[in-house]
Design a protein around this motif. Structure first.
Motif, short mmCIF file in Angstrom:
data_model
loop_
_atom_site.label_atom_id
_atom_site.label_comp_id
_atom_site.label_asym_id
_atom_site.label_seq_id
_atom_site.Cartn_x
_atom_site.Cartn_y
_atom_site.Cartn_z
N UNK A 1 44.40 4.37 31.78
CA UNK A 1 43.34 5.33 32.12
C UNK A 1 43.56 5.91 33.52
N UNK A 2 44.02 5.07 34.44
CA UNK A 2 44.32 5.55 35.80
C UNK A 2 45.40 6.62 35.74
N UNK A 3 46.44 6.36 34.94
CA UNK A 3 47.52 7.34 34.79
C UNK A 3 47.02 8.61 34.11
N UNK A 4 46.09 8.44 33.17
CA UNK A 4 45.55 9.60 32.46
C UNK A 4 44.83 10.54 33.44
N UNK A 5 44.09 9.96 34.37
CA UNK A 5 43.41 10.80 35.36
C UNK A 5 44.42 11.48 36.28
N UNK A 6 45.48 10.74 36.66
CA UNK A 6 46.52 11.34 37.49
C UNK A 6 47.14 12.55 36.80
N UNK A 7 47.22 12.48 35.47
CA UNK A 7 47.79 13.58 34.68
C UNK A 7 46.75 14.64 34.33
N UNK A 8 45.62 14.59 35.06
CA UNK A 8 44.55 15.58 34.88
C UNK A 8 43.99 15.58 33.46
N UNK A 9 43.88 14.38 32.89
CA UNK A 9 43.26 14.19 31.58
C UNK A 9 43.93 15.06 30.51
N UNK A 10 45.24 15.11 30.50
CA UNK A 10 45.96 15.98 29.58
C UNK A 10 45.83 15.55 28.13
N UNK A 11 45.60 14.25 27.91
CA UNK A 11 45.43 13.79 26.54
C UNK A 11 44.13 14.34 25.98
N UNK A 12 44.17 14.92 24.78
CA UNK A 12 42.98 15.53 24.18
C UNK A 12 42.03 14.45 23.72
N UNK A 13 40.80 14.51 24.21
CA UNK A 13 39.77 13.57 23.78
C UNK A 13 38.50 14.32 23.47
N UNK A 14 37.67 13.75 22.64
CA UNK A 14 36.40 14.38 22.31
C UNK A 14 35.39 13.33 21.89
N UNK B 1 26.72 3.79 24.68
CA UNK B 1 28.14 3.47 24.78
C UNK B 1 28.74 3.22 23.41
N UNK B 2 27.94 2.74 22.48
CA UNK B 2 28.44 2.44 21.14
C UNK B 2 28.86 3.72 20.43
N UNK B 3 28.20 4.84 20.78
CA UNK B 3 28.49 6.10 20.11
C UNK B 3 29.79 6.73 20.58
N UNK B 4 30.33 6.23 21.70
CA UNK B 4 31.52 6.85 22.28
C UNK B 4 32.76 6.31 21.61
N UNK B 5 33.51 7.16 20.96
CA UNK B 5 34.73 6.74 20.27
C UNK B 5 35.90 7.57 20.75
N UNK B 6 37.04 6.93 20.81
CA UNK B 6 38.23 7.61 21.31
C UNK B 6 38.99 8.24 20.16
N UNK B 7 39.37 9.50 20.35
CA UNK B 7 40.21 10.17 19.37
C UNK B 7 41.32 10.87 20.11
N UNK B 8 42.39 11.11 19.46
CA UNK B 8 43.51 11.80 20.10
C UNK B 8 44.20 12.70 19.09
N UNK B 9 44.77 13.75 19.59
CA UNK B 9 45.51 14.65 18.73
C UNK B 9 46.93 14.13 18.55
N UNK B 10 47.50 14.35 17.39
CA UNK B 10 48.85 13.89 17.11
C UNK B 10 49.80 15.06 17.23
N UNK B 11 50.71 14.97 18.19
CA UNK B 11 51.67 16.03 18.40
C UNK B 11 52.75 15.97 17.33
N UNK B 12 53.46 17.05 17.19
CA UNK B 12 54.59 17.08 16.27
C UNK B 12 55.57 15.99 16.66
N UNK B 13 55.98 15.17 15.72
CA UNK B 13 56.83 14.03 16.04
C UNK B 13 57.92 13.86 15.01
N UNK B 14 58.88 12.99 15.35
CA UNK B 14 60.00 12.70 14.46
C UNK B 14 60.10 11.19 14.28
N UNK B 15 60.53 10.77 13.10
CA UNK B 15 60.64 9.35 12.80
C UNK B 15 62.00 8.81 13.25
N UNK B 16 61.94 7.76 14.05
CA UNK B 16 63.15 7.06 14.48
C UNK B 16 62.92 5.57 14.28
#
Length: 262
Positions: free
Chosen positions: A76-89, A104-119
């Motif tokens: 989370x500290x790194x996320x703030x350093x990166x100006x909250x670039x990870x998409x959350x809602x 607090x119970x209502x707050x859930x973390x979600x993230x967008x999935x970028x285009x990726x490749x399987x390795x």
């Protein structure tokens, strides 16, 4: 949910009235920050946010907390350093009238999935493909004991592993003690997740030893330079004294003239 309630919730979870917050509060805090951090991190709240993250940074270095809790804080500290670039809602409606604890119970973390490749069963970003392929080429058994099936968790573990390797590739002068503490936390996390990284643990130990030698060497160098400076000052004083004595000596050995004698 009003911002005032959000801040109150954060303060409760940070546990300012206790030395070490409970582990479940740390996890809830990290999820909360990842969810609403971008919303509440603005100019008017900068003093509060800086104070929150100062305590979070302190907590991330406490050995009493589990490696998982410390790693979540570092993320989370790194996320703030990166100006909250990870998409959350925020998912779902959050009533204004509910209590702080319930909010607090209502707050859930979600993230967008970028285009990726399987390795080798890991979905990685195109920019990570070459690194992950080489990783498996050099260490084919690295994920033999890795059991996580959830792709988001798999991605998180792989990103942590790549981030750790990237940290160890930095020049020694750029590595701080906090970086090395974060590396230890990340190493524990990837080991606990099932990665076989004994080779990486040895590399981390080597880097830590090299860093200690660098710090020790710099301290010795500083002492030596201070001594050298004092010697140079002493030499300058002696040179000035020698010039003064030379001038006096020249005056005494000048032969007398006829008029001086007569």
């Amino acid at each position: 949910m009003p911002e005032k309630i959000m801040h109150h919730c954060i303060k409760e979870l940070l546990g300012y009235d206790q030395e070490d917050p409970q582990e479940e509060n740390i996890e809830a805090l990290c999820k909360l920050m990842r969810t609403i951090g971008l919303v509440i991190d603005h100019g008017k709240a900068k003093v509060l946010m800086d104070a929150y993250f100062k305590r979070m940074k302190m907590l991330s270095c406490k050995q009493e907390l589990s490696s998982r809790g410390r790693f979540m804080l570092v993320n989370v500290i790194d996320l703030r350093k990166n100006k909250w670039q990870e998409s959350v809602k925020l998912e779902g409606p959050i009533p204004d009238a509910v209590g702080i604890k319930d909010s607090c119970v209502f707050l859930k973390e979600t993230s967008t999935i970028n285009e990726s490749m399987d390795v080798n069963g890991f979905n990685v970003l195109p920019s990570q493909v070459e690194s992950v392929r080489r990783l498996f080429e050099r260490h084919p058994d690295i994920a033999v004991r890795f059991r996580a099936k959830n792709q988001l968790l798999r991605n998180s573990c792989m990103n942590s592993l790549l981030g750790l390797i990237e940290t160890l590739c930095q020049p020694l002068e750029d590595l701080s003690n906090e970086d090395l503490i974060g590396a230890e936390i990340a190493l524990t996390y990837v080991k606990d997740s099932g990665f076989s990284v004994d080779w990486l643990e040895k590399k981390l130990d080597q880097v830590k030893e090299m860093k200690e030698k660098e710090v020790s060497g710099l301290a010795i160098l500083q002492v030596t330079e201070e001594k050298l400076l004092k010697l140079k000052q002493k030499c300058a004083e002696l040179e000035a004294l020698a010039e003064e004595q030379k001038a006096e000596s020249s005056a005494t050995i000048t032969p007398l003239s006829f008029y001086d004698v007569v």
